[in-house]
Enzyme design. Structure first.
Site, PDB file in Angstrom:
ATOM      1  N   HIS A   1       0.833  -1.344  -0.020  1.00 36.57           N
ATOM      2  CA  HIS A   1      -0.016   0.132   0.119  1.00 36.57           C
ATOM      3  C   HIS A   1       0.804   1.462   0.041  1.00 36.57           C
ATOM      4  O   HIS A   1       2.028   1.273   0.425  1.00 36.57           O
ATOM      5  CB  HIS A   1      -0.942   0.023   1.280  1.00 36.57           C
ATOM      6  CG  HIS A   1      -0.290   0.015   2.630  1.00 36.57           C
ATOM      7  ND1 HIS A   1       0.112  -1.064   2.998  1.00 36.57           N
ATOM      8  CD2 HIS A   1      -0.415   1.147   3.366  1.00 36.57           C
ATOM      9  CE1 HIS A   1       0.801  -0.798   4.363  1.00 36.57           C
ATOM     10  NE2 HIS A   1       0.239   0.723   4.426  1.00 36.57           N
TER      11      HIS A   1
ATOM     12  N   HIS B   1       1.795   3.962   1.553  1.00 37.70           N
ATOM     13  CA  HIS B   1       2.327   4.551   2.552  1.00 37.70           C
ATOM     14  C   HIS B   1       3.939   4.591   2.757  1.00 37.70           C
ATOM     15  O   HIS B   1       4.452   3.839   2.123  1.00 37.70           O
ATOM     16  CB  HIS B   1       1.779   4.175   4.054  1.00 37.70           C
ATOM     17  CG  HIS B   1       0.250   4.487   4.474  1.00 37.70           C
ATOM     18  ND1 HIS B   1      -0.471   3.660   5.274  1.00 37.70           N
ATOM     19  CD2 HIS B   1      -0.522   5.476   3.900  1.00 37.70           C
ATOM     20  CE1 HIS B   1      -1.471   4.438   5.233  1.00 37.70           C
ATOM     21  NE2 HIS B   1      -1.575   5.416   4.569  1.00 37.70           N
TER      22      HIS B   1
ATOM     23  N   ASP C   1       6.346   4.037   4.728  1.00 37.52           N
ATOM     24  CA  ASP C   1       7.221   3.161   5.135  1.00 37.52           C
ATOM     25  C   ASP C   1       7.002   1.684   4.320  1.00 37.52           C
ATOM     26  O   ASP C   1       7.708   0.752   4.614  1.00 37.52           O
ATOM     27  CB  ASP C   1       6.734   2.641   6.475  1.00 37.52           C
ATOM     28  CG  ASP C   1       5.065   2.712   6.767  1.00 37.52           C
ATOM     29  OD1 ASP C   1       4.378   2.875   6.068  1.00 37.52           O
ATOM     30  OD2 ASP C   1       4.708   2.107   7.950  1.00 37.52           O
ATOM     31  N   HIS C   2       6.146   1.606   3.179  1.00 36.03           N
ATOM     32  CA  HIS C   2       6.198   0.809   2.493  1.00 36.03           C
ATOM     33  C   HIS C   2       6.510   0.884   0.713  1.00 36.03           C
ATOM     34  O   HIS C   2       6.743   0.229  -0.002  1.00 36.03           O
ATOM     35  CB  HIS C   2       4.957  -0.244   2.374  1.00 36.03           C
ATOM     36  CG  HIS C   2       4.246  -0.302   3.938  1.00 36.03           C
ATOM     37  ND1 HIS C   2       4.845  -1.428   4.489  1.00 36.03           N
ATOM     38  CD2 HIS C   2       3.600   0.007   4.894  1.00 36.03           C
ATOM     39  CE1 HIS C   2       4.611  -1.259   5.846  1.00 36.03           C
ATOM     40  NE2 HIS C   2       3.777  -0.307   5.857  1.00 36.03           N
TER      41      HIS C   2
ATOM     42  N   HIS D   1      -7.305   0.610   4.883  1.00 41.07           N
ATOM     43  CA  HIS D   1      -6.329   1.178   5.226  1.00 41.07           C
ATOM     44  C   HIS D   1      -5.540   2.071   4.255  1.00 41.07           C
ATOM     45  O   HIS D   1      -5.217   3.397   4.834  1.00 41.07           O
ATOM     46  CB  HIS D   1      -5.115   0.102   5.594  1.00 41.07           C
ATOM     47  CG  HIS D   1      -3.830   0.541   6.323  1.00 41.07           C
ATOM     48  ND1 HIS D   1      -3.861   1.017   7.647  1.00 41.07           N
ATOM     49  CD2 HIS D   1      -2.556   0.838   5.801  1.00 41.07           C
ATOM     50  CE1 HIS D   1      -2.656   1.405   7.697  1.00 41.07           C
ATOM     51  NE2 HIS D   1      -1.699   1.289   6.650  1.00 41.07           N
TER      52      HIS D   1
ATOM     53  N   TYR E   1      -9.457   6.271  11.517  1.00 42.97           N
ATOM     54  CA  TYR E   1     -10.320   6.687  10.462  1.00 42.97           C
ATOM     55  C   TYR E   1     -11.615   6.829  11.032  1.00 42.97           C
ATOM     56  O   TYR E   1     -12.017   6.222  12.042  1.00 42.97           O
ATOM     57  CB  TYR E   1     -10.139   5.558   9.531  1.00 42.97           C
ATOM     58  CG  TYR E   1      -8.742   5.517   8.826  1.00 42.97           C
ATOM     59  CD1 TYR E   1      -7.770   6.292   8.846  1.00 42.97           C
ATOM     60  CD2 TYR E   1      -8.508   4.186   7.867  1.00 42.97           C
ATOM     61  CE1 TYR E   1      -6.416   5.953   8.446  1.00 42.97           C
ATOM     62  CE2 TYR E   1      -7.254   4.154   7.436  1.00 42.97           C
ATOM     63  CZ  TYR E   1      -6.098   4.883   7.548  1.00 42.97           C
ATOM     64  OH  TYR E   1      -4.965   4.786   7.005  1.00 42.97           O
TER      65      TYR E   1
ATOM     66  N   HIS F   1       4.072  -5.454   8.007  1.00 41.03           N
ATOM     67  CA  HIS F   1       4.672  -5.156   9.318  1.00 41.03           C
ATOM     68  C   HIS F   1       5.114  -6.426   9.979  1.00 41.03           C
ATOM     69  O   HIS F   1       4.091  -7.251  10.162  1.00 41.03           O
ATOM     70  CB  HIS F   1       3.772  -4.289  10.268  1.00 41.03           C
ATOM     71  CG  HIS F   1       3.561  -2.739   9.798  1.00 41.03           C
ATOM     72  ND1 HIS F   1       4.587  -1.895  10.249  1.00 41.03           N
ATOM     73  CD2 HIS F   1       2.805  -2.268   8.914  1.00 41.03           C
ATOM     74  CE1 HIS F   1       4.486  -0.627   9.744  1.00 41.03           C
ATOM     75  NE2 HIS F   1       3.356  -0.921   8.995  1.00 41.03           N
TER      76      HIS F   1
HETATM   77 ZN   LIG Z   1       0.240   2.023   6.248  1.00 40.77          ZN
END
Ligand SMILES: [Zn+2]
Length: 324
Positions: free
Chosen positions: A125, A127, A129-130, A201, A232, A266
């Site tokens: 996804h 974000h 950190d990915h 997410h 959210y 994660h």
């Molecule tokens: Zn995320």
């Protein structure tokens, strides 16, 4: 450990300002899960990721290793990245933070593979950190980047206009070569991967599945996209229209996927460090084969989602602000 007997999860949002000019709004979202999970989303700019203690901790290097068959771990301590090798080139899923990309490149070389042989890049996804390391990995490898339509805009513009984080969690933009739809597959060198859209997410959050052969056995592998609802808004004016229905769909999809080897974006979602330790010790069977863990993971986050939904519904009905 069972999810139910742990302390209830909470969300803590801390806003810290350096100077508006220097760092903009510096935002840390820490989500503590009842599994003793801690997930951090941190930083405001591409270069700040490594200067933040939580991001640094998540990005601690881990020696790369073979999970099973032609499936390897390339990522950091908490921020995952996976490699699937084939005779026609390789596939990398997730690029970590921008700062994780050099680690991934070193890890790949340490395993004896060449970055030029990476032909396909995928993402769980959009974000930071990915997706943060994808631009560099794409540039170094020349690989084709395949992503979902729902996350395409964020990936192309480096995280600007995120429905929750606005322009605060940015990463290097990455060009997309192919859009993949729900249930569609990609193939390389006899390896087939299927994309399952598991939105909520992020709008285009994607769970990937494949089969990995190890010795005489073949395993169903699930790379589950993040199923967390963070803080959210799920009721009334939703964080994005249809987000609650998207999460419901996501849990239905996740529950249908056959899973032997359970992985996610994660490390704490699938007890990465513990399993890695077991594998290094030579535990048999391979600790990454964990169908029960996969079920517990889904049950935990589905319950958490419904608790948030109910709390927000109650708050909306009584006219009080929803608890965070
Ligand atoms: Zn995320």
């Amino acid at each position: 450990m069972p999810a139910g007997d742990q302390e209830s999860e909470f969300i803590q949002i801390a806003h810290r300002k350096k100077s508006e000019r220097e760092a903009g709004l510096r935002r840390i979202v820490a989500v503590k899960y009842s599994f003793h999970f801690i997930l951090w989303l941190a930083t405001t700019s591409i270069t700040l990721g490594q200067s933040d203690p939580q991001s640094r901790e998540m990005n601690q290097p881990v020696p790369p290793f073979r999970i099973a068959g032609n499936l390897y771990y390339l990522g950091a301590k908490e921020i995952c990245s996976f490699l699937i090798t084939t005779p026609q080139g390789h596939i990398i899923l997730d690029g970590g933070f921008a700062e994780t990309a050099p680690q991934i490149e070193r890890n790949l070389a340490q395993l004896g593979f060449k970055i030029e042989d990476v032909k396909i890049l995928l993402n769980s996804h959009a974000h930071l950190d990915h997706a943060g390391g994808l631009a560099e990995l794409k540039q170094k490898s020349g690989a084709k980047f395949i992503a979902s339509a729902g996350d395409a805009e964020l990936l192309r513009n480096g995280g600007h206009g995120d429905f929750r984080f606005g322009d605060t969690l940015l990463f290097p933009p990455v060009a997309i070569d192919q859009i993949i739809g729900d249930g569609e597959t990609i193939q390389l060198g006899g390896q087939k991967l299927t994309a399952w859209l598991t939105p909520g997410h992020t709008r285009g959050n994607t769970t990937w599945t494949t089969k990995i052969s190890d010795g005489a056995k073949t395993y169903d592998v699930v790379f589950a996209g993040s199923p967390t609802a963070l803080d959210y808004k799920l009721v009334g004016k939703e964080s994005y229209p249809g987000i609650a229905a998207d999460f419901e769909k996501t849990f239905t999809v996740l529950k249908k996927l056959p899973c032997d080897i359970f992985l996610s974006d994660h490390g704490t979602f699938f007890w990465f460090l513990k399993k890695r330790e077991g594998l290094m010790r030579g535990d048999n069977p391979n600790p990454f084969i964990d169908p029960d863990g996969y079920k517990r993971f889904i049950a935990h986050f589905e319950k958490e989602f419904h608790e948030k939904l109910e709390a927000q519904k109650k708050a909306a009905a009584s006219g009080t602000p929803a608890p965070e």
